[in-house]
Design an enzyme around this catalytic site. Structure first.
Site, PDB file in Angstrom:
ATOM      1  N   GLU A  43       0.877  -1.167   0.000  1.00 13.82           N
ATOM      2  CA  GLU A  43       0.000   0.000   0.000  1.00 13.82           C
ATOM      3  C   GLU A  43       0.915   1.217   0.000  1.00 13.82           C
ATOM      4  O   GLU A  43       1.480   1.583   1.023  1.00 13.82           O
ATOM      5  CB  GLU A  43      -0.916   0.023   1.237  1.00 13.82           C
ATOM      6  CG  GLU A  43      -1.744   1.306   1.304  1.00 13.82           C
ATOM      7  CD  GLU A  43      -2.606   1.434   2.571  1.00 13.82           C
ATOM      8  OE1 GLU A  43      -2.820   0.424   3.273  1.00 13.82           O
ATOM      9  OE2 GLU A  43      -3.054   2.564   2.854  1.00 13.82           O
ATOM     10  N   ARG A  47       0.935  10.051   0.627  1.00 10.89           N
ATOM     11  CA  ARG A  47       1.292  11.008   1.678  1.00 10.89           C
ATOM     12  C   ARG A  47       2.596  11.705   1.386  1.00 10.89           C
ATOM     13  O   ARG A  47       3.095  12.470   2.209  1.00 10.89           O
ATOM     14  CB  ARG A  47       1.426  10.285   3.017  1.00 10.89           C
ATOM     15  CG  ARG A  47       0.108   9.840   3.512  1.00 10.89           C
ATOM     16  CD  ARG A  47       0.223   9.327   4.902  1.00 10.89           C
ATOM     17  NE  ARG A  47      -0.762   8.300   5.065  1.00 10.89           N
ATOM     18  CZ  ARG A  47      -0.814   7.481   6.076  1.00 10.89           C
ATOM     19  NH1 ARG A  47       0.079   7.558   7.035  1.00 10.89           N
ATOM     20  NH2 ARG A  47      -1.766   6.594   6.148  1.00 10.89           N
ATOM     21  N   THR A  71      -4.319   6.039   1.149  1.00 10.97           N
ATOM     22  CA  THR A  71      -4.640   7.435   1.458  1.00 10.97           C
ATOM     23  C   THR A  71      -5.263   8.137   0.246  1.00 10.97           C
ATOM     24  O   THR A  71      -4.971   9.299  -0.042  1.00 10.97           O
ATOM     25  CB  THR A  71      -3.405   8.215   1.983  1.00 10.97           C
ATOM     26  OG1 THR A  71      -2.623   7.356   2.818  1.00 10.97           O
ATOM     27  CG2 THR A  71      -3.825   9.401   2.825  1.00 10.97           C
ATOM     28  N   LYS A 131     -11.513  -1.266   5.530  1.00  9.57           N
ATOM     29  CA  LYS A 131     -10.352  -1.015   6.372  1.00  9.57           C
ATOM     30  C   LYS A 131     -10.851  -0.390   7.663  1.00  9.57           C
ATOM     31  O   LYS A 131     -11.498   0.662   7.624  1.00  9.57           O
ATOM     32  CB  LYS A 131      -9.431  -0.059   5.610  1.00  9.57           C
ATOM     33  CG  LYS A 131      -8.302   0.552   6.405  1.00  9.57           C
ATOM     34  CD  LYS A 131      -7.296   1.146   5.432  1.00  9.57           C
ATOM     35  CE  LYS A 131      -6.322   2.079   6.130  1.00  9.57           C
ATOM     36  NZ  LYS A 131      -5.054   2.188   5.401  1.00  9.57           N
TER      37      LYS A 131
HETATM   38  C1  3PG Z   1      -2.310   3.898   8.032  1.00  2.00           C
HETATM   39  O1  3PG Z   1      -2.175   4.867   7.371  1.00  2.00           O
HETATM   40  O2  3PG Z   1      -3.006   2.968   7.625  1.00  2.00           O
HETATM   41  C2  3PG Z   1      -1.730   3.940   9.386  1.00  2.00           C
HETATM   42  O3  3PG Z   1      -1.161   5.191   9.618  1.00  2.00           O
HETATM   43  C3  3PG Z   1      -0.724   2.920   9.691  1.00  2.00           C
HETATM   44  O4  3PG Z   1      -0.732   2.906  11.053  1.00  2.00           O
HETATM   45  P1  3PG Z   1       0.531   2.430  11.898  1.00  2.00           P
HETATM   46  O5  3PG Z   1       1.607   3.430  11.633  1.00  2.00           O
HETATM   47  O6  3PG Z   1       0.052   2.453  13.342  1.00  2.00           O
HETATM   48  O7  3PG Z   1       0.883   1.054  11.446  1.00  2.00           O
END
Ligand code: 3PG
Length: 212
Positions: A43, A47, A71, A131
């Site tokens: 994924e 960002r 995102t 999700k």
């Molecule tokens: C995401 O964007 O899905 C999360 O920020 C990932 O979360 P984590 O950094 O706690 O794994």
């Protein structure tokens, strides 16, 4: 209405690395390092400015990698990630406009949810895989168990606060198909080009997921 969501993903890994790339040149070696560790999905989140170039690079050089754009929060981003070569998309939340855009574009999509109402709304639109984000803040294991009782026909990919310490517990739940997290691709490992460390982290996660 035609739906383009999927209930079972095409990739085999039950662990989804959530990736923020500062340098698009890291994308292809990272993809190889993950594959070497047994993970066939990425994924790549929108960002960073590097994201679209990174997606394009992996799509061209590592076609066996299942490439998700993460995102994706705006309608305009849907066509951009398709053009770059993403084969599915994920979002931390969702909107009806985004659903319409992915359906029009026929892009498989995993919408983000955090409440029973959101789950029901997305289920009405045809989604069966969502999700749960941010998973720990939403209630973690307890929330997923609670959702599973009244809404047993929806599967989740919890993300946000998932780690090697709790991965097995998440994956052991009947309504958790896979789990995502950023721990597999630490920023310092990417910066140092420490691909061996990433392969090690991937192997450890795959081993845990097989026990789950
Ligand atoms: C995401 O964007 O899905 C999360 O920020 C990932 O979360 P984590 O950094 O706690 O794994």
């Amino acid at each position: 209405m035609t739906t383009t969501c999927f209930s079972r993903p095409a990739f085999t890994s039950r662990v989804v690395p959530v990736i923020v790339l500062a340098d698009p040149a890291h994308a292809v070696p990272l993809a190889h390092a993950l594959l070497e560790g047994g993970i066939d999905v990425m994924e790549i989140t929108l960002r960073s400015d590097a994201a679209l170039v990174a997606i394009e690079a992996v799509a061209k050089a590592v076609p066996q990698m299942h490439l998700g754009a993460g995102t994706v929060t705006r309608v305009a981003e849907v066509q951009r990630v398709i053009d770059a070569g993403a084969t599915f998309a994920l979002s931390p939340g969702c909107s009806d406009a985004l659903v319409e855009a992915v359906q029009t574009a026929q892009l498989p999509f995993i919408p983000g949810v955090m409440t029973p109402g959101e789950v029901m709304q997305r289920r009405e639109q045809g989604f069966r895989l969502m999700k749960l984000f941010p998973a720990q803040q939403a209630g973690g294991l307890g929330m997923l168990k609670a959702l599973g009782a009244p809404i047993p026909d929806v599967q989740f990919c919890p993300t946000g606060g998932v780690s090697p310490e709790n991965l097995r517990d998440f994956l052991a739940l009947p309504n958790v198909t896979m789990a995502g997290g950023s721990w597999l691709t630490p920023a310092d490992a990417l910066q140092q080009g420490d691909w061996a460390r990433i392969t090690r982290l991937a192997r450890e996660a795959v081993a845990l997921s097989l026990l789950g």
